[in-house]
Design an enzyme around this catalytic site. Structure first.
Site, PDB file in Angstrom:
ATOM      1  N   SER A  10       0.949 -61.627   7.702  1.00 49.63           N
ATOM      2  CA  SER A  10       1.625 -61.959   6.442  1.00 49.63           C
ATOM      3  C   SER A  10       3.139 -61.966   6.623  1.00 49.63           C
ATOM      4  O   SER A  10       3.667 -61.213   7.445  1.00 49.63           O
ATOM      5  CB  SER A  10       1.256 -60.908   5.382  1.00 49.63           C
ATOM      6  OG  SER A  10       2.100 -61.006   4.255  1.00 49.63           O
ATOM      7  N   ALA A  11       3.791 -62.793   5.850  1.00 47.20           N
ATOM      8  CA  ALA A  11       5.266 -62.849   5.876  1.00 47.20           C
ATOM      9  C   ALA A  11       5.867 -61.530   5.399  1.00 47.20           C
ATOM     10  O   ALA A  11       7.064 -61.295   5.558  1.00 47.20           O
ATOM     11  CB  ALA A  11       5.750 -63.981   4.986  1.00 47.20           C
ATOM     12  N   GLY A  56     -14.084 -63.791   1.412  1.00 50.60           N
ATOM     13  CA  GLY A  56     -12.875 -63.637   0.587  1.00 50.60           C
ATOM     14  C   GLY A  56     -12.228 -64.976   0.275  1.00 50.60           C
ATOM     15  O   GLY A  56     -12.720 -66.036   0.667  1.00 50.60           O
ATOM     16  N   TYR A 105       0.691 -51.541   2.945  1.00 49.57           N
ATOM     17  CA  TYR A 105       0.019 -52.835   3.216  1.00 49.57           C
ATOM     18  C   TYR A 105       0.778 -53.584   4.322  1.00 49.57           C
ATOM     19  O   TYR A 105       0.207 -54.020   5.307  1.00 49.57           O
ATOM     20  CB  TYR A 105      -0.041 -53.671   1.938  1.00 49.57           C
ATOM     21  CG  TYR A 105      -0.292 -55.141   2.183  1.00 49.57           C
ATOM     22  CD1 TYR A 105       0.759 -56.051   2.177  1.00 49.57           C
ATOM     23  CD2 TYR A 105      -1.560 -55.614   2.468  1.00 49.57           C
ATOM     24  CE1 TYR A 105       0.557 -57.389   2.436  1.00 49.57           C
ATOM     25  CE2 TYR A 105      -1.779 -56.956   2.726  1.00 49.57           C
ATOM     26  CZ  TYR A 105      -0.715 -57.840   2.693  1.00 49.57           C
ATOM     27  OH  TYR A 105      -0.936 -59.171   2.957  1.00 49.57           O
ATOM     28  N   LYS A 114      -0.152 -54.583   8.476  1.00 49.57           N
ATOM     29  CA  LYS A 114      -0.010 -55.877   9.160  1.00 49.57           C
ATOM     30  C   LYS A 114       0.850 -55.708  10.429  1.00 49.57           C
ATOM     31  O   LYS A 114       0.533 -56.227  11.484  1.00 49.57           O
ATOM     32  CB  LYS A 114       0.638 -56.907   8.223  1.00 49.57           C
ATOM     33  CG  LYS A 114      -0.201 -57.300   7.017  1.00 49.57           C
ATOM     34  CD  LYS A 114      -1.496 -57.991   7.389  1.00 49.57           C
ATOM     35  CE  LYS A 114      -2.247 -58.515   6.181  1.00 49.57           C
ATOM     36  NZ  LYS A 114      -3.575 -59.040   6.523  1.00 49.57           N
ATOM     37  N   ASN A 153       2.890 -67.518   0.640  1.00 50.33           N
ATOM     38  CA  ASN A 153       2.159 -67.170  -0.590  1.00 50.33           C
ATOM     39  C   ASN A 153       0.989 -68.119  -0.850  1.00 50.33           C
ATOM     40  O   ASN A 153       1.198 -69.184  -1.422  1.00 50.33           O
ATOM     41  CB  ASN A 153       3.133 -67.138  -1.769  1.00 50.33           C
ATOM     42  CG  ASN A 153       4.048 -65.938  -1.692  1.00 50.33           C
ATOM     43  OD1 ASN A 153       4.844 -65.814  -0.754  1.00 50.33           O
ATOM     44  ND2 ASN A 153       3.915 -65.032  -2.642  1.00 50.33           N
TER      45      ASN A 153
HETATM   46  C1  WQD Z   1       5.501 -63.781  -6.295  1.00 45.60           C
HETATM   47  C2  WQD Z   1       6.692 -63.812  -7.243  1.00 45.60           C
HETATM   48  C3  WQD Z   1       7.215 -61.674  -8.209  1.00 45.60           C
HETATM   49  C4  WQD Z   1       3.491 -61.336 -10.524  1.00 45.60           C
HETATM   50  C5  WQD Z   1       2.594 -60.646  -1.952  1.00 45.60           C
HETATM   51  C6  WQD Z   1       2.431 -59.984  -0.613  1.00 45.60           C
HETATM   52  C7  WQD Z   1       2.095 -61.030   0.428  1.00 45.60           C
HETATM   53  C8  WQD Z   1       0.849 -61.722   0.020  1.00 45.60           C
HETATM   54  C9  WQD Z   1       1.092 -62.429  -1.310  1.00 45.60           C
HETATM   55  C10 WQD Z   1      -1.440 -60.999   0.343  1.00 45.60           C
HETATM   56  C11 WQD Z   1       7.626 -62.617  -7.069  1.00 45.60           C
HETATM   57  C12 WQD Z   1       6.756 -62.652  -9.285  1.00 45.60           C
HETATM   58  C13 WQD Z   1       4.490 -61.771  -9.669  1.00 45.60           C
HETATM   59  C14 WQD Z   1       3.735 -61.266 -11.919  1.00 45.60           C
HETATM   60  C15 WQD Z   1       5.977 -62.067 -11.548  1.00 45.60           C
HETATM   61  N1  WQD Z   1      -0.212 -60.772  -0.073  1.00 45.60           N
HETATM   62  N2  WQD Z   1       5.710 -62.131 -10.179  1.00 45.60           N
HETATM   63  N3  WQD Z   1       4.986 -61.641 -12.380  1.00 45.60           N
HETATM   64  O1  WQD Z   1       4.972 -60.365  -3.838  1.00 45.60           O
HETATM   65  O2  WQD Z   1       5.678 -62.649  -2.927  1.00 45.60           O
HETATM   66  O3  WQD Z   1       3.706 -61.504  -1.930  1.00 45.60           O
HETATM   67  O4  WQD Z   1       1.436 -61.399  -2.271  1.00 45.60           O
HETATM   68  O5  WQD Z   1      -1.901 -61.935   0.926  1.00 45.60           O
HETATM   69  O6  WQD Z   1       1.882 -60.410   1.667  1.00 45.60           O
HETATM   70  O7  WQD Z   1       3.672 -59.398  -0.246  1.00 45.60           O
HETATM   71  O8  WQD Z   1       3.555 -62.431  -4.236  1.00 45.60           O
HETATM   72  O9  WQD Z   1       2.517 -63.399  -6.249  1.00 45.60           O
HETATM   73  O10 WQD Z   1       2.958 -60.897  -6.188  1.00 45.60           O
HETATM   74  O11 WQD Z   1       4.878 -62.500  -6.413  1.00 45.60           O
HETATM   75  O12 WQD Z   1       7.094 -62.390 -11.980  1.00 45.60           O
HETATM   76  O13 WQD Z   1       2.871 -60.865 -12.748  1.00 45.60           O
HETATM   77  O14 WQD Z   1       6.202 -63.751  -8.578  1.00 45.60           O
HETATM   78  O15 WQD Z   1       8.309 -60.886  -8.656  1.00 45.60           O
HETATM   79  O16 WQD Z   1       8.955 -63.076  -7.303  1.00 45.60           O
HETATM   80  P1  WQD Z   1       4.601 -61.690  -3.280  1.00 45.60           P
HETATM   81  P2  WQD Z   1       3.392 -62.281  -5.822  1.00 45.60           P
END
Ligand code: WQD
Length: 333
Positions: A125-126, A11, A149, A153, A179
Site C-alpha cells: 500500500s502507498a 475480498g 496497519y 505492510k 486508493n
Molecule cells: C480518502 C480521503 C480522507 C472518509 C486508506 C489507507 C490505504 C488504503 C485506502 C486499504 C482522505 C477523506 C475519508 C470520510 C473523508 N487502505 N475522507 N470522509 O486514508 O487515503 O487511505 O485507505 O487498502 O492504505 O491508508 O483513504 O478513503 O479513508 O480517505 O473526508 O468519511 O477522503 O480525509 O482525504 P486513505 P480514505
C-alpha cells in the site's frame, strides 16, 4: 495455463483479481476464511467468468493446512491479499493486526519454500510512504508508517525482501496500491465493507443510498486545490489487471521488485463527491468536520515504472469509478 493461488481471494480486490486471472487464461485456487469477505463473491466470480475457483476455506495463518493445499496442486504463483486493513481498527487492536497479517505471510512463504513455488505478488500500500516528502511518489520515496496497519505492510515488505536475499530463486513483486475504488461492470463485486466504512467512496455510496445520514468531510483547510484531501483513486479493475501483469512478468524481473499501482492523478474529496453526484444524479448530504488524525494532505503516484516494466497503465477514469461504485451499491443487498 499456470495455476495461481490467491490468498484472501474472496475480498474486494482479490475477487476482482480472480476475474482478471481467469480472463488471462489462468486457473485459480482461492484460500479464504471469510473473516472479512463473503462466499457470495465466489458465486459472483462464477457468474462473471463462467469458471469456478478451487476453494479452500482456511485461515492463511494455518501453515499445516497451507502445506496440505500446496501438496495437492502444481502452483505456479501466489498472490497474497489476506490481511486486515482498517487503519483505525489497527490502532485499537495492534496485536491482532501484527499476529494475523504477519503470521499469514510467514505461513504462505513457508509453504512456498516447502513446495518450490518461487513467484509471489504481495498486496502492499502507498501508506508505506508516510507523509510525502515530494510528489508524485516514486518507488524510491522514503518509507515510514504512522499506524499498525501501515507497519504491517512495511514489515511484510522487509520480510519478503529478506526472503529473496536468502533464496535467489524467488521472484517477488510488492504492489503499492493508492486508493482502490469502483467495481466490476456487472455490479456483482462491490466493496461492501462491514460496519461503518472507513474509506471515502463506500461512505459516499452509503450516504447516497440513505444508509448513512451525512458524509463528514474530514477537513477543508489543507494546502490543496480546494482545501480537502487529495488522493490517487484507481479503479479496482485496473488494479486487478496490474496484478495479472505483475504475476505474468515476475520471471522477467527476478528478485524483489516494487511497483506503484495508481493513475498518477490527484482528486480531492470535494472533486470526487461532485463527480459522484453529477454522474449518478443523486444527492449526498455532507458537512465539513475536523481533520482525521493521521491523514496526509495529498498523495499521488509516479506510474512510469509499472508502465515500463509491467507494460501496465491504469485506463479507467473518475467517471467510471463513481458510476461503477454506485451501481454496485444499488445492487448490494
Ligand atoms: C480518502 C480521503 C480522507 C472518509 C486508506 C489507507 C490505504 C488504503 C485506502 C486499504 C482522505 C477523506 C475519508 C470520510 C473523508 N487502505 N475522507 N470522509 O486514508 O487515503 O487511505 O485507505 O487498502 O492504505 O491508508 O483513504 O478513503 O479513508 O480517505 O473526508 O468519511 O477522503 O480525509 O482525504 P486513505 P480514505
Amino acid at each position: 495455463m499456470p495455476t495461481i493461488l490467491v490468498a484472501g481471494g474472496a475480498g474486494y480486490i482479490g475477487s476482482h483479481t480472480i476475474v482478471e486471472l481467469f480472463a488471462a487464461g489462468h486457473d485459480v485456487i482461492c484460500v479464504d476464511d471469510f473473516s472479512n469477505s463473503s462466499p457470495e463473491s465466489l458465486a459472483s466470480i462464477q457468474k462473471i467468468a463462467g469458471k469456478s475457483v478451487t476453494l479452500y476455506t482456511q485461515d492463511v495463518c494455518n501453515t499445516a493446512a497451507l502445506n496440505d493445499i500446496f501438496s495437492q496442486h502444481v502452483i505456479d504463483g501466489v498472490i497474497h491479499f489476506a490481511g486486515y486493513k482498517a487503519v483505525g481498527e489497527s490502532v485499537e487492536l495492534p496485536l491482532m493486526y501484527y499476529r494475523n497479517n504477519i503470521d499469514s505471510t510467514l505461513s504462505l512463504c513457508e509453504a512456498c519454500l516447502n513446495h518450490h513455488v518461487t513467484n509471489i505478488v504481495f498486496s502492499s500500500s502507498a501508506t508505506v510512504y508516510g507523509t510525502p516528502h515530494f510528489l508524485p511518489l516514486t518507488e524510491e520515496h522514503p518509507l515510514s508508517a504512522t499506524n499498525p496497519y501501515g507497519n504491517c505492510k512495511l514489515f511484510i515488505e522487509h520480510i519478503l525482501k529478506d526472503l529473496c536475499v536468502a533464496n535467489p530463486a524467488m521472484n517477488i513483486a510488492l504492489l503499492r496500491y493508492f486508493n482502490p475504488v469502483g467495481a466490476h461492470d456487472s455490479a456483482l463485486l462491490g466493496e461492501s465493507p462491514r460496519g461503518i466504512p472507513n474509506n471515502l467512496m463506500p461512505y459516499i455510496c452509503q450516504t447516497a443510498s440513505g444508509l448513512r445520514e451525512c458524509l463528514n468531510v474530514f477537513g477543508d483547510d489543507y494546502e490543496t486545490v480546494d482545501g480537502t484531501g487529495v488522493r490517487d483513486y484507481i479503479h479496482v479493475v485496473d488494479l486487478a489487471k496490474g496484478h495479472v501483469a505483475a504475476i505474468n512478468k515476475l520471471a522477467e524481473n527476478p528478485g524483489c521488485v516494487t511497483y506503484n499501482l495508481g493513475t498518477g492523478n490527484g482528486t480531492s474529496v470535494l472533486q470526487l463527491l461532485s463527480a459522484f453526484i453529477a454522474e449518478n444524479k443523486v444527492n449526498v448530504p455532507y458537512k465539513v468536520t475536523s481533520r482525521r488524525p493521521g491523514d496526509v494532505a495529498e498523495c499521488w503516484a509516479a506510474t512510469d515504472k509499472a508502465e515500463k516494466e509491467l507494460g501496465w497503465k491504469a485506463e479507467l477514469g473518475i467517471k467510471e469509478m463513481v458510476r461503477s461504485s454506485w451501481l454496485a451499491q444499488c445492487n448490494s443487498k
